[in-house]
Motif scaffolding. Structure first.
Motif, PDB file in Angstrom:
ATOM      1  N   VAL A  23       0.837  -1.198   0.000  1.00  0.00           N
ATOM      2  CA  VAL A  23       0.000   0.000   0.000  1.00  0.00           C
ATOM      3  C   VAL A  23       0.875   1.252   0.000  1.00  0.00           C
ATOM      4  CG1 VAL A  23      -1.695   1.316   1.322  1.00  0.00           C
ATOM      5  CG2 VAL A  23      -1.924  -1.158   1.133  1.00  0.00           C
ATOM      6  N   TYR A  24       1.941   1.228   0.807  1.00  0.00           N
ATOM      7  CA  TYR A  24       2.862   2.369   0.864  1.00  0.00           C
ATOM      8  C   TYR A  24       3.485   2.622  -0.505  1.00  0.00           C
ATOM      9  CZ  TYR A  24       7.033   5.062   2.110  1.00  0.00           C
ATOM     10  OH  TYR A  24       8.013   6.022   2.168  1.00  0.00           O
ATOM     11  N   MET A  25       3.886   1.551  -1.182  1.00  0.00           N
ATOM     12  CA  MET A  25       4.499   1.688  -2.497  1.00  0.00           C
ATOM     13  C   MET A  25       3.517   2.304  -3.489  1.00  0.00           C
ATOM     14  SD  MET A  25       6.063  -1.302  -4.941  1.00  0.00           S
ATOM     15  CE  MET A  25       4.415  -2.012  -5.191  1.00  0.00           C
ATOM     16  N   VAL A  50       0.886   4.231  -2.826  1.00  0.00           N
ATOM     17  CA  VAL A  50       0.623   5.629  -2.477  1.00  0.00           C
ATOM     18  C   VAL A  50       1.787   6.518  -2.888  1.00  0.00           C
ATOM     19  CG1 VAL A  50       0.288   7.230  -0.558  1.00  0.00           C
ATOM     20  CG2 VAL A  50      -0.942   5.054  -0.592  1.00  0.00           C
ATOM     21  N   MET A  51       3.009   6.097  -2.572  1.00  0.00           N
ATOM     22  CA  MET A  51       4.169   6.911  -2.918  1.00  0.00           C
ATOM     23  C   MET A  51       4.380   6.982  -4.423  1.00  0.00           C
ATOM     24  SD  MET A  51       5.048   8.007  -0.033  1.00  0.00           S
ATOM     25  CE  MET A  51       6.609   8.810  -0.379  1.00  0.00           C
ATOM     26  N   ALA A  52       4.062   5.891  -5.149  1.00  0.00           N
ATOM     27  CA  ALA A  52       4.177   5.910  -6.608  1.00  0.00           C
ATOM     28  C   ALA A  52       3.160   6.872  -7.201  1.00  0.00           C
ATOM     29  CB  ALA A  52       3.982   4.505  -7.171  1.00  0.00           C
ATOM     30  N   ALA A  53       1.944   6.879  -6.637  1.00  0.00           N
ATOM     31  CA  ALA A  53       0.917   7.798  -7.133  1.00  0.00           C
ATOM     32  C   ALA A  53       1.319   9.249  -6.901  1.00  0.00           C
ATOM     33  CB  ALA A  53      -0.416   7.497  -6.447  1.00  0.00           C
ATOM     34  N   ILE A  94      11.687   0.493   6.031  1.00  0.00           N
ATOM     35  CA  ILE A  94      10.452   0.490   6.807  1.00  0.00           C
ATOM     36  C   ILE A  94      10.691  -0.347   8.058  1.00  0.00           C
ATOM     37  CG2 ILE A  94       8.026  -0.248   6.856  1.00  0.00           C
ATOM     38  CD1 ILE A  94       7.936   0.190   3.851  1.00  0.00           C
ATOM     39  N   PRO A  95      10.407   0.195   9.240  1.00  0.00           N
ATOM     40  CA  PRO A  95      10.591  -0.607  10.462  1.00  0.00           C
ATOM     41  C   PRO A  95       9.736  -1.873  10.409  1.00  0.00           C
ATOM     42  CG  PRO A  95      10.215   1.708  10.989  1.00  0.00           C
ATOM     43  CD  PRO A  95       9.936   1.557   9.528  1.00  0.00           C
TER      44      PRO A  95
END
Length: 264
Positions: free
Chosen positions: A220-222, A224-227, A237-238
C-alpha cells in the motif's frame, strides 16, 4: 481495590516505557526525563506525560518545546490495558505477567518506530524474561518455549543472511552500495523474543502474521508513494512493529489452526 492496583501498575509501566524509549537509543542507559530539543532536565512533575499535562507543564521551561503526544498515549494505553487484563484474566498473577509482556513489546515497538533500532539491551533481558515465564507456564513448558525461540531465531537469521546477500548483489548491479537491508540483526533478536513468548507452534503463526502485515503495508505504501511520484526503491520500513502485532495476536488469542495442524 483490584481496579486501583491495575490503574497504578498500568500508569507506572507506561511511564517506565516512555522513559526507557526516550533514553536507551541515545545512551543505552536509563536517564531521568529531559527536553527532546535542548536536553534540559524536566521538572519532576513533568516526568510523566499525563502528569505534565495535568500539572500544566506541557512545555520545556527553557526552550518551550512541547512534550511528545506519544508519552500521553502510551500511558493511557498501558493504563487501559492493565484495567482490561486485571478485570478479564483469571488471576492477578497472570494479569501481571501479561501486562509486563505488553510493556516489553510496546517498548521495542516505540524504539523501532522512532529510531529504526531494536536494541540488544532490551531484547536480551526480554528473551530471558519470556524464557523463564514460558518454562514455568504449564501450557507451554521448557521444551515448547525453547523450541519456539530457536525457530524464530533461525528462521529470521536465514532471512537476515539472504537479505544481506541480496542487497550486496543489487548494489553491484546498480553500481552503488546499498546500506539498507530488509531485515537487521535486531529483527532476528526480536524473532527470538517472540518465539520464546508464544512458544511452539505459536511462533509460526505469529511470524507469518507479522510478515503478512508488513507485506500489505509495504504494498500500500508503495502504491501511495508511486501515485505521488515520490517512491524510492529500498526505502527502509521498520519491521518490528508488524512482527509485534502478529506476536500479540497469538500471545492473547492463541493459534488453534496451527496447533490443530501440528497436533498440539
Amino acid at each position: 481495590m483490584i481496579l486501583l492496583i491495575a490503574v497504578v501498575l498500568g500508569y507506572l509501566l507506561g511511564v517506565a516505557v516512555n522513559v526507557a524509549s526516550s533514553s536507551l537509543p541515545a545512551t543505552r542507559n536509563i536517564q531521568t526525563p529531559h527536553c527532546y530539543a535542548c536536553g534540559a532536565p524536566r521538572h519532576w512533575a513533568a516526568w510523566s506525560g499525563l502528569g505534565a499535562w495535568l500539572a500544566g507543564r506541557r512545555r520545556c521551561e527553557y526552550c518551550g518545546t512541547s512534550i511528545l503526544i506519544r508519552e500521553i498515549l502510551v500511558e493511557i494505553i498501558m493504563l487501559t490495558t492493565a484495567v482490561v487484563l486485571f478485570l478479564s484474566t483469571g488471576t492477578p498473577y497472570r494479569s501481571l505477567l501479561d501486562l509486563i509482556a505488553v510493556a516489553i513489546f510496546m517498548l521495542i515497538m516505540i524504539i523501532d518506530l522512532e529510531n529504526r533500532l531494536i536494541l540488544h539491551i532490551v531484547s536480551i533481558p526480554a528473551a530471558l524474561y519470556f524464557a523463564l515465564v514460558g518454562s514455568l507456564d504449564p501450557s507451554l513448558g521448557p521444551s515448547r518455549t525453547i523450541v519456539g525461540g530457536l525457530i524464530g531465531f533461525v528462521f529470521f537469521f536465514l532471512l537476515y543472511v539472504l537479505g544481506a546477500f541480496f542487497a550486496r548483489w543489487m548494489g553491484r548491479r546498480r553500481g552503488e552500495e546499498i546500506d539498507e537491508v530488509a531485515f537487521g540483526f535486531g529483527d532476528v533478536m526480536l524473532a527470538l523474543v517472540i518465539g520464546l513468548a508464544v512458544g511452539f507452534p505459536g511462533v509460526i503463526g505469529a511470524l507469518l502474521r507479522g510478515i503478512l502485515l508488513a507485506g500489505v503495508f509495504s504494498f500500500v505504501y508503495m502504491l501511495v508513494m508511486a501515485a505521488m511520484k515520490r517512491y524510492e526503491a529500498f526505502t527502509p520500513i521498520p519491521y518490528g512493529p508488524f512482527l509485534i502485532l502478529g506476536a500479540l495476536w497469538v500471545y492473547f488469542r492463541g493459534d488453534p489452526g496451527m496447533e490443530a495442524l501440528l497436533g498440539y
